[in-house]
Scaffold this motif. Structure first.
Motif, PDB file in Angstrom:
ATOM      1  N   PRO B  26       0.826  -1.461   0.138  1.00 29.13           N
ATOM      2  CA  PRO B  26      -0.087  -0.029   0.021  1.00 29.13           C
ATOM      3  C   PRO B  26       0.890   1.256  -0.026  1.00 29.13           C
ATOM      4  CG  PRO B  26      -0.006  -1.271   2.198  1.00 29.13           C
ATOM      5  CD  PRO B  26       0.505  -2.010   1.398  1.00 29.13           C
ATOM      6  N   PHE B  27       2.218   1.228   0.622  1.00 34.88           N
ATOM      7  CA  PHE B  27       2.967   2.284   0.525  1.00 34.88           C
ATOM      8  C   PHE B  27       3.170   2.879  -0.846  1.00 34.88           C
ATOM      9  CE2 PHE B  27       7.563   3.797   1.146  1.00 34.88           C
ATOM     10  CZ  PHE B  27       7.328   4.988   1.763  1.00 34.88           C
ATOM     11  N   MET B  28       3.352   1.957  -1.641  1.00 32.12           N
ATOM     12  CA  MET B  28       3.938   2.246  -3.065  1.00 32.12           C
ATOM     13  C   MET B  28       2.492   2.465  -3.904  1.00 32.12           C
ATOM     14  SD  MET B  28       6.885   2.633  -3.715  1.00 32.12           S
ATOM     15  CE  MET B  28       8.277   2.522  -2.441  1.00 32.12           C
ATOM     16  N   GLY B  29       1.589   1.761  -3.386  1.00 32.60           N
ATOM     17  CA  GLY B  29       0.448   1.800  -4.247  1.00 32.60           C
ATOM     18  C   GLY B  29      -0.647   3.048  -4.152  1.00 32.60           C
ATOM     19  N   VAL B  30      -0.766   3.230  -2.783  1.00 31.41           N
ATOM     20  CA  VAL B  30      -1.574   4.724  -2.712  1.00 31.41           C
ATOM     21  C   VAL B  30      -0.953   5.478  -2.125  1.00 31.41           C
ATOM     22  CG1 VAL B  30      -3.845   3.341  -2.328  1.00 31.41           C
ATOM     23  CG2 VAL B  30      -2.249   3.245  -0.526  1.00 31.41           C
ATOM     24  N   SER B  31       0.240   6.058  -2.729  1.00 29.73           N
ATOM     25  CA  SER B  31       0.825   7.166  -2.137  1.00 29.73           C
ATOM     26  C   SER B  31       1.089   8.228  -3.442  1.00 29.73           C
ATOM     27  CB  SER B  31       2.154   6.708  -1.703  1.00 29.73           C
ATOM     28  OG  SER B  31       2.873   6.192  -2.562  1.00 29.73           O
ATOM     29  N   ARG B  32      -0.095   8.251  -4.107  1.00 29.75           N
ATOM     30  CA  ARG B  32      -0.121   9.263  -5.332  1.00 29.75           C
ATOM     31  C   ARG B  32      -0.571  10.692  -4.882  1.00 29.75           C
ATOM     32  NH1 ARG B  32       1.890   6.608  -9.699  1.00 29.75           N
ATOM     33  NH2 ARG B  32       1.473   4.464  -9.585  1.00 29.75           N
ATOM     34  N   GLN B  33      -1.473  10.519  -3.914  1.00 28.33           N
ATOM     35  CA  GLN B  33      -2.126  11.978  -3.472  1.00 28.33           C
ATOM     36  C   GLN B  33      -2.334  11.904  -2.190  1.00 28.33           C
ATOM     37  OE1 GLN B  33      -5.834  11.397  -5.773  1.00 28.33           O
ATOM     38  NE2 GLN B  33      -5.445  13.127  -6.776  1.00 28.33           N
ATOM     39  N   ILE B  34      -2.083  13.101  -1.614  1.00 23.90           N
ATOM     40  CA  ILE B  34      -1.960  13.067   0.022  1.00 23.90           C
ATOM     41  C   ILE B  34      -3.421  12.743   0.656  1.00 23.90           C
ATOM     42  CG2 ILE B  34      -1.761  14.850   1.878  1.00 23.90           C
ATOM     43  CD1 ILE B  34       0.212  16.271   0.497  1.00 23.90           C
ATOM     44  N   GLY B  39      -6.440   8.739   4.153  1.00 22.11           N
ATOM     45  CA  GLY B  39      -7.657   8.092   4.253  1.00 22.11           C
ATOM     46  C   GLY B  39      -7.033   6.566   4.611  1.00 22.11           C
ATOM     47  N   MET B  40      -6.199   6.279   3.842  1.00 20.86           N
ATOM     48  CA  MET B  40      -5.875   4.960   3.889  1.00 20.86           C
ATOM     49  C   MET B  40      -5.079   4.609   5.185  1.00 20.86           C
ATOM     50  SD  MET B  40      -5.249   2.048   2.354  1.00 20.86           S
ATOM     51  CE  MET B  40      -4.342   0.678   2.316  1.00 20.86           C
ATOM     52  N   GLY B  41      -4.401   5.497   5.449  1.00 19.15           N
ATOM     53  CA  GLY B  41      -3.460   5.671   6.678  1.00 19.15           C
ATOM     54  C   GLY B  41      -4.373   5.463   7.783  1.00 19.15           C
ATOM     55  N   LEU B  42      -5.553   6.368   7.982  1.00 24.70           N
ATOM     56  CA  LEU B  42      -6.452   6.436   9.087  1.00 24.70           C
ATOM     57  C   LEU B  42      -7.292   5.126   9.214  1.00 24.70           C
ATOM     58  CD1 LEU B  42      -7.693  10.173   9.359  1.00 24.70           C
ATOM     59  CD2 LEU B  42      -6.079   8.858  10.254  1.00 24.70           C
ATOM     60  N   ALA B  43      -7.455   4.438   8.214  1.00 22.42           N
ATOM     61  CA  ALA B  43      -8.425   3.487   8.248  1.00 22.42           C
ATOM     62  C   ALA B  43      -7.515   2.116   8.617  1.00 22.42           C
ATOM     63  CB  ALA B  43      -8.987   2.965   6.809  1.00 22.42           C
ATOM     64  N   GLY B 140      -0.022   2.187  13.495  1.00 24.07           N
ATOM     65  CA  GLY B 140      -0.793   2.766  12.698  1.00 24.07           C
ATOM     66  C   GLY B 140      -0.222   4.217  12.081  1.00 24.07           C
ATOM     67  N   VAL B 141       0.163   5.041  13.401  1.00 25.76           N
ATOM     68  CA  VAL B 141       0.506   6.437  12.942  1.00 25.76           C
ATOM     69  C   VAL B 141       1.961   6.453  12.216  1.00 25.76           C
ATOM     70  CG1 VAL B 141       1.263   8.592  14.323  1.00 25.76           C
ATOM     71  CG2 VAL B 141      -0.477   7.295  15.087  1.00 25.76           C
ATOM     72  N   GLY B 142       2.795   5.677  12.603  1.00 25.79           N
ATOM     73  CA  GLY B 142       3.914   5.597  11.825  1.00 25.79           C
ATOM     74  C   GLY B 142       3.810   5.259  10.257  1.00 25.79           C
ATOM     75  N   PHE B 143       2.679   4.217  10.080  1.00 23.31           N
ATOM     76  CA  PHE B 143       2.517   3.951   8.772  1.00 23.31           C
ATOM     77  C   PHE B 143       1.815   5.200   7.983  1.00 23.31           C
ATOM     78  CE2 PHE B 143      -0.998   2.369   5.754  1.00 23.31           C
ATOM     79  CZ  PHE B 143       0.017   1.649   4.913  1.00 23.31           C
ATOM     80  N   THR B 144       0.866   5.860   8.674  1.00 26.24           N
ATOM     81  CA  THR B 144       0.317   7.082   8.210  1.00 26.24           C
ATOM     82  C   THR B 144       1.294   8.182   7.909  1.00 26.24           C
ATOM     83  OG1 THR B 144      -1.644   6.463   9.474  1.00 26.24           O
ATOM     84  CG2 THR B 144      -1.452   8.626   8.255  1.00 26.24           C
ATOM     85  N   LEU B 145       2.116   8.446   8.741  1.00 21.85           N
ATOM     86  CA  LEU B 145       3.161   9.332   8.581  1.00 21.85           C
ATOM     87  C   LEU B 145       4.163   9.196   7.267  1.00 21.85           C
ATOM     88  CD1 LEU B 145       4.576  11.963   9.688  1.00 21.85           C
ATOM     89  CD2 LEU B 145       6.075   9.966  10.911  1.00 21.85           C
ATOM     90  N   ALA B 146       4.678   8.175   7.188  1.00 20.45           N
ATOM     91  CA  ALA B 146       5.295   7.482   5.997  1.00 20.45           C
ATOM     92  C   ALA B 146       4.697   7.702   4.759  1.00 20.45           C
ATOM     93  CB  ALA B 146       5.840   6.109   6.232  1.00 20.45           C
ATOM     94  N   LEU B 147       3.388   7.109   4.850  1.00 22.59           N
ATOM     95  CA  LEU B 147       2.501   7.184   3.621  1.00 22.59           C
ATOM     96  C   LEU B 147       2.286   8.568   3.089  1.00 22.59           C
ATOM     97  CD1 LEU B 147       1.255   4.956   1.933  1.00 22.59           C
ATOM     98  CD2 LEU B 147      -0.911   5.295   3.284  1.00 22.59           C
ATOM     99  N   VAL B 148       1.802   9.350   4.157  1.00 23.63           N
ATOM    100  CA  VAL B 148       1.643  11.050   3.798  1.00 23.63           C
ATOM    101  C   VAL B 148       2.990  11.819   3.189  1.00 23.63           C
ATOM    102  CG1 VAL B 148       0.853  13.061   4.660  1.00 23.63           C
ATOM    103  CG2 VAL B 148      -0.545  11.071   5.073  1.00 23.63           C
ATOM    104  N   LEU B 149       3.999  11.490   3.957  1.00 25.44           N
ATOM    105  CA  LEU B 149       5.246  12.046   3.444  1.00 25.44           C
ATOM    106  C   LEU B 149       5.600  11.544   2.095  1.00 25.44           C
ATOM    107  CD1 LEU B 149       8.058  11.416   6.336  1.00 25.44           C
ATOM    108  CD2 LEU B 149       6.908  13.723   5.469  1.00 25.44           C
ATOM    109  N   LEU B 150       5.472  10.349   1.852  1.00 26.10           N
ATOM    110  CA  LEU B 150       5.722  10.003   0.474  1.00 26.10           C
ATOM    111  C   LEU B 150       4.848  10.682  -0.652  1.00 26.10           C
ATOM    112  CD1 LEU B 150       7.778   8.241  -1.270  1.00 26.10           C
ATOM    113  CD2 LEU B 150       6.044   6.501  -1.411  1.00 26.10           C
ATOM    114  N   ALA B 151       3.437  10.428  -0.262  1.00 26.87           N
ATOM    115  CA  ALA B 151       2.633  11.093  -1.249  1.00 26.87           C
ATOM    116  C   ALA B 151       2.962  12.708  -1.398  1.00 26.87           C
ATOM    117  CB  ALA B 151       1.193  11.291  -0.506  1.00 26.87           C
ATOM    118  N   GLY B 152       3.294  13.273  -0.333  1.00 29.34           N
ATOM    119  CA  GLY B 152       3.542  14.801  -0.370  1.00 29.34           C
ATOM    120  C   GLY B 152       4.650  15.026  -1.691  1.00 29.34           C
ATOM    121  N   ILE B 153       5.841  14.272  -1.482  1.00 29.21           N
ATOM    122  CA  ILE B 153       6.886  14.422  -2.254  1.00 29.21           C
ATOM    123  C   ILE B 153       6.508  13.828  -3.586  1.00 29.21           C
ATOM    124  CG2 ILE B 153       9.304  13.678  -2.744  1.00 29.21           C
ATOM    125  CD1 ILE B 153       9.716  13.031   0.296  1.00 29.21           C
ATOM    126  N   ARG B 154       5.669  12.759  -3.757  1.00 32.79           N
ATOM    127  CA  ARG B 154       5.394  12.367  -5.292  1.00 32.79           C
ATOM    128  C   ARG B 154       4.529  13.285  -5.964  1.00 32.79           C
ATOM    129  NH1 ARG B 154       4.060   5.787  -5.442  1.00 32.79           N
ATOM    130  NH2 ARG B 154       4.162   6.439  -7.641  1.00 32.79           N
TER     131      ARG B 154
END
Lengths: 201, 190
Positions: B26-34, B39-43, B140-154
């Motif tokens: 999911p880190f690679m798959g759903v990190s195109r938009q913040i 949403g994915m991170g919170l779920a 969960g918070v760590g997962f969300t943080l990494a996902l949102v960071l990567l999405a922001g850069i992408r």
């Protein structure tokens, strides 16, 4: 026969799980600090993949559609438990290195993905061939990634020294960032090679 | 104090995605938009908290007393799959708009190895009940943080001039490598 060979070869290059489909990445990144570990992880996953694809394709008319995913997961989890216990008993050193990622084969998207996308729709023979192809594709990808990280990180391949005297190992390659960067560069390189090959033919 | 330590260690020092390599798909798959990544991170965080609670109960009241450790994989994954199903049904009833927004990602949470990994880790470390929940929340918070960071850069990278071969997955892995290097800086924190 030709169809079989095409099914087998597809997993090696065209639909390589790691480099092309980008699935099964967690173990691909986590355990590939050395070529041996990558290969062991690949073989363990291949075993689970082949066994569960066989069983899923045999039971495809018995399992109701609504509960198919939980049923597949239970079949996969059974074989993963077998691998886990056998490795713990006969290869305890390897088992402790691969650690958490052996039980996590249960949620490897490659295994569940092939059950859902291929084995549940095809004959048993075709499913076994497909699983073998995908398994070999996954294993060589992990072995290559492990070899690259091992050469730069420790100066060895499969434990044999391959660099000149005075080589300074790039410690970063054995650490988590090295996994991401090596995979990124390898995906890029294989894209270039793939494009050259398709231009030529 | 120990609670803060477990939480911070799960979020930063041993970040589930960038240091432990759990939940890479999911880190690679759903990190195109913040937005979608949030949403994915919170779920995922929600499922993690629920799953950590339930797997602790199962481990300590069923598997351990009846001496069934070999059923761990099967039991945990079944619980996680049914938890995800429950969460899906609950969100569908409680907030149809949120359900629509997260629709496709919800069933995918089952195969997120971060969740099963977390359940197995908390058993391995024999955490107490409270610590397990905090560990689940931190993961969960760590997962969300990494996902949102990567999405922001992408999102910013959309306009960058990247070599053709690296477009898409290649550059995303290299960015993840740099992020992982940055998280390496937290190594001495705890």
């Amino acid at each position: 026969m030709q169809v079989r060979i095409r099914t087998l070869v597809r997993g090696l290059w065209e639909d390589n799980p790691v480099f092309r489909l980008l699935i099964g990445l967690c173990p691909a990144l986590a355990v590939t600090t050395a070529a041996t570990y990558g290969m062991a992880m690949g073989l363990a996953t291949s075993f689970v993949l082949i066994c569960s694809s066989t069983i899923v394709s045999l039971l495809k008319n018995v399992i109701p559609r609504k509960v198919r995913i939980p049923s597949y997961i239970i079949i996969i989890a059974t074989f993963v438990t077998i691998v886990d216990l056998v490795m713990d008993a006969f290869l305890p050193d390897l088992h402790s290195v691969l650690g958490l990622f052996i039980p996590l084969i249960v949620v490897n998207c490659l295994v569940l993905g092939r059950s859902e996308a291929f084995a549940s729709k095809n004959t048993t023979m075709a499913s076994i061939v497909d699983a073998i192809g995908m398994g070999i594709g996954f294993t060589w990808a992990l072995t290559l990634l492990g070899a690259v990280r091992e050469v730069f990180g420790m100066g060895t391949v499969f434990g044999l020294s391959v660099v000149w005297d005075g080589f300074v190992p790039w410690t970063i390659m054995s650490l988590p960032p090295g996994a991401f960067i090596s995979l990124g560069v390898l995906v890029g390189l294989l894209n270039v090679i793939g494009r050259r090959l398709s231009e030529r033919s | 104090m120990e609670i803060a330590l477990i939480f911070l260690s799960a979020v930063f020092v041993n970040n589930f995605v960038l240091v432990r390599f759990l939940g890479i798909c999911p880190f690679m798959g759903v990190s195109r938009q913040i937005e979608t990544s949030l949403g994915m991170g919170l779920a995922t965080t929600f499922v993690m908290v629920v799953a950590s609670t339930v797997s602790w109960l199962i481990q300590n009241f069923i598997l351990a007393p009846y001496n069934l450790p070999y059923l761990q994989n099967v039991a945990f994954i079944l619980v996680i799959a049914s938890m995800v199903q429950l969460v899906e049904m609950f969100i569908n009833k409680a907030s149809p708009s949120l359900y629509k927004a997260m629709g496709i990602f919800l069933p995918l949470i089952t195969t997120n190895c971060a969740i099963l990994g977390m359940a197995l880790l908390l058993v391995m470390r024999s955490y107490s009940f409270g610590h397990s929940i905090i560990f689940g929340l931190g993961a969960g918070v760590g997962f969300t943080l990494a996902l949102v960071l990567l999405a922001g850069i992408r999102e910013e990278l959309e306009f960058a001039d990247i070599p053709d071969a690296l477009k898409g997955a290649g550059i995303a892995f290299i960015i993840a490598g740099l992020l992982s290097m940055a998280f390496g800086g937290f190594a001495g924190l705890v």
